[in-house]
Design a protein around this motif. Structure first.
Motif, PDB file in Angstrom:
ATOM      1  N   LYS A   1       0.840  -1.196   0.000  1.00 22.60           N
ATOM      2  CA  LYS A   1       0.000   0.000   0.000  1.00 22.60           C
ATOM      3  C   LYS A   1       0.875   1.245   0.000  1.00 22.60           C
ATOM      4  O   LYS A   1       1.757   1.378   0.833  1.00 22.60           O
ATOM      5  CB  LYS A   1      -0.897   0.021   1.243  1.00 22.60           C
ATOM      6  CG  LYS A   1      -1.810  -1.164   1.318  1.00 22.60           C
ATOM      7  CD  LYS A   1      -3.241  -0.887   1.652  1.00 22.60           C
ATOM      8  CE  LYS A   1      -3.677   0.543   1.615  1.00 22.60           C
ATOM      9  NZ  LYS A   1      -5.079   0.758   1.443  1.00 22.60           N
ATOM     10  N   GLU A   2       0.628   2.155  -0.939  1.00 23.38           N
ATOM     11  CA  GLU A   2       1.392   3.404  -0.986  1.00 23.38           C
ATOM     12  C   GLU A   2       1.242   4.196   0.308  1.00 23.38           C
ATOM     13  O   GLU A   2       2.198   4.780   0.795  1.00 23.38           O
ATOM     14  CB  GLU A   2       0.925   4.257  -2.166  1.00 23.38           C
ATOM     15  CG  GLU A   2       1.563   3.853  -3.479  1.00 23.38           C
ATOM     16  CD  GLU A   2       1.155   4.770  -4.616  1.00 23.38           C
ATOM     17  OE1 GLU A   2       1.073   5.989  -4.400  1.00 23.38           O
ATOM     18  OE2 GLU A   2       0.909   4.242  -5.720  1.00 23.38           O
ATOM     19  N   LYS A   3       0.022   4.223   0.847  1.00 23.71           N
ATOM     20  CA  LYS A   3      -0.236   4.976   2.086  1.00 23.71           C
ATOM     21  C   LYS A   3       0.607   4.456   3.251  1.00 23.71           C
ATOM     22  O   LYS A   3       0.846   5.167   4.206  1.00 23.71           O
ATOM     23  CB  LYS A   3      -1.708   4.879   2.495  1.00 23.71           C
ATOM     24  CG  LYS A   3      -2.632   5.788   1.736  1.00 23.71           C
ATOM     25  CD  LYS A   3      -4.029   5.681   2.333  1.00 23.71           C
ATOM     26  CE  LYS A   3      -5.080   6.199   1.377  1.00 23.71           C
ATOM     27  NZ  LYS A   3      -6.427   5.788   1.752  1.00 23.71           N
ATOM     28  N   LEU A   4       1.001   3.201   3.188  1.00 23.51           N
ATOM     29  CA  LEU A   4       1.787   2.592   4.268  1.00 23.51           C
ATOM     30  C   LEU A   4       3.258   2.494   3.873  1.00 23.51           C
ATOM     31  O   LEU A   4       3.934   1.512   4.187  1.00 23.51           O
ATOM     32  CB  LEU A   4       1.231   1.205   4.616  1.00 23.51           C
ATOM     33  CG  LEU A   4      -0.234   1.133   5.022  1.00 23.51           C
ATOM     34  CD1 LEU A   4      -0.613  -0.300   5.379  1.00 23.51           C
ATOM     35  CD2 LEU A   4      -0.534   2.058   6.188  1.00 23.51           C
ATOM     36  N   ALA A   5       3.750   3.521   3.183  1.00 22.16           N
ATOM     37  CA  ALA A   5       5.170   3.596   2.810  1.00 22.16           C
ATOM     38  C   ALA A   5       5.622   2.397   1.972  1.00 22.16           C
ATOM     39  O   ALA A   5       6.746   1.926   2.112  1.00 22.16           O
ATOM     40  CB  ALA A   5       6.038   3.752   4.061  1.00 22.16           C
ATOM     41  N   GLY A   6       4.749   1.883   1.139  1.00 22.88           N
ATOM     42  CA  GLY A   6       5.109   0.783   0.260  1.00 22.88           C
ATOM     43  C   GLY A   6       5.195  -0.569   0.947  1.00 22.88           C
ATOM     44  O   GLY A   6       5.788  -1.500   0.424  1.00 22.88           O
ATOM     45  N   LEU A   7       4.610  -0.682   2.141  1.00 24.32           N
ATOM     46  CA  LEU A   7       4.621  -1.943   2.887  1.00 24.32           C
ATOM     47  C   LEU A   7       3.226  -2.552   2.903  1.00 24.32           C
ATOM     48  O   LEU A   7       2.239  -1.871   2.677  1.00 24.32           O
ATOM     49  CB  LEU A   7       5.066  -1.680   4.336  1.00 24.32           C
ATOM     50  CG  LEU A   7       6.429  -1.013   4.517  1.00 24.32           C
ATOM     51  CD1 LEU A   7       6.621  -0.593   5.966  1.00 24.32           C
ATOM     52  CD2 LEU A   7       7.547  -1.941   4.092  1.00 24.32           C
ATOM     53  N   SER A   8       3.159  -3.840   3.218  1.00 19.16           N
ATOM     54  CA  SER A   8       1.853  -4.461   3.454  1.00 19.16           C
ATOM     55  C   SER A   8       1.390  -4.038   4.848  1.00 19.16           C
ATOM     56  O   SER A   8       2.198  -3.603   5.668  1.00 19.16           O
ATOM     57  CB  SER A   8       1.963  -5.981   3.383  1.00 19.16           C
ATOM     58  OG  SER A   8       2.601  -6.489   4.547  1.00 19.16           O
TER      59      SER A   8
END
Length: 72
Positions: free
Chosen positions: A54-61
């Motif tokens: 997720k982009e909103k989560l800094a590219g992390l799951s």
């Protein structure tokens, strides 16, 4: 706690999730048995939480993000 009638804001995250689930997992596919659908949804939820970036989560799951946040 149950929400009052016409208070839909608390449903927004789930409505959003189901919309994404339908788009990413099930769009245009033939209907399958209940067991098959249940197993596909369980697999999708695992993928959504552990692998989907997720982009909103800094590219992390979500799970990676939670783990990183709790360690800092």
């Amino acid at each position: 706690s149950m929400s009052r009638k016409a208070t839909c804001a608390d449903n927004a995250p789930m409505e959003n999730f189901f919309g994404i689930l339908k788009q990413e997992m099930y769009y245009g596919e033939k209907l399958v048995s209940y067991e098959e659908l249940k197993s596909r949804i369980e697999e999708y939820i695992y993928w959504y939480n552990h692998e989907r970036i997720k982009e909103k989560l800094a590219g992390l799951s979500p799970v990676e993000y939670r783990t990183q946040s709790s360690q800092s």
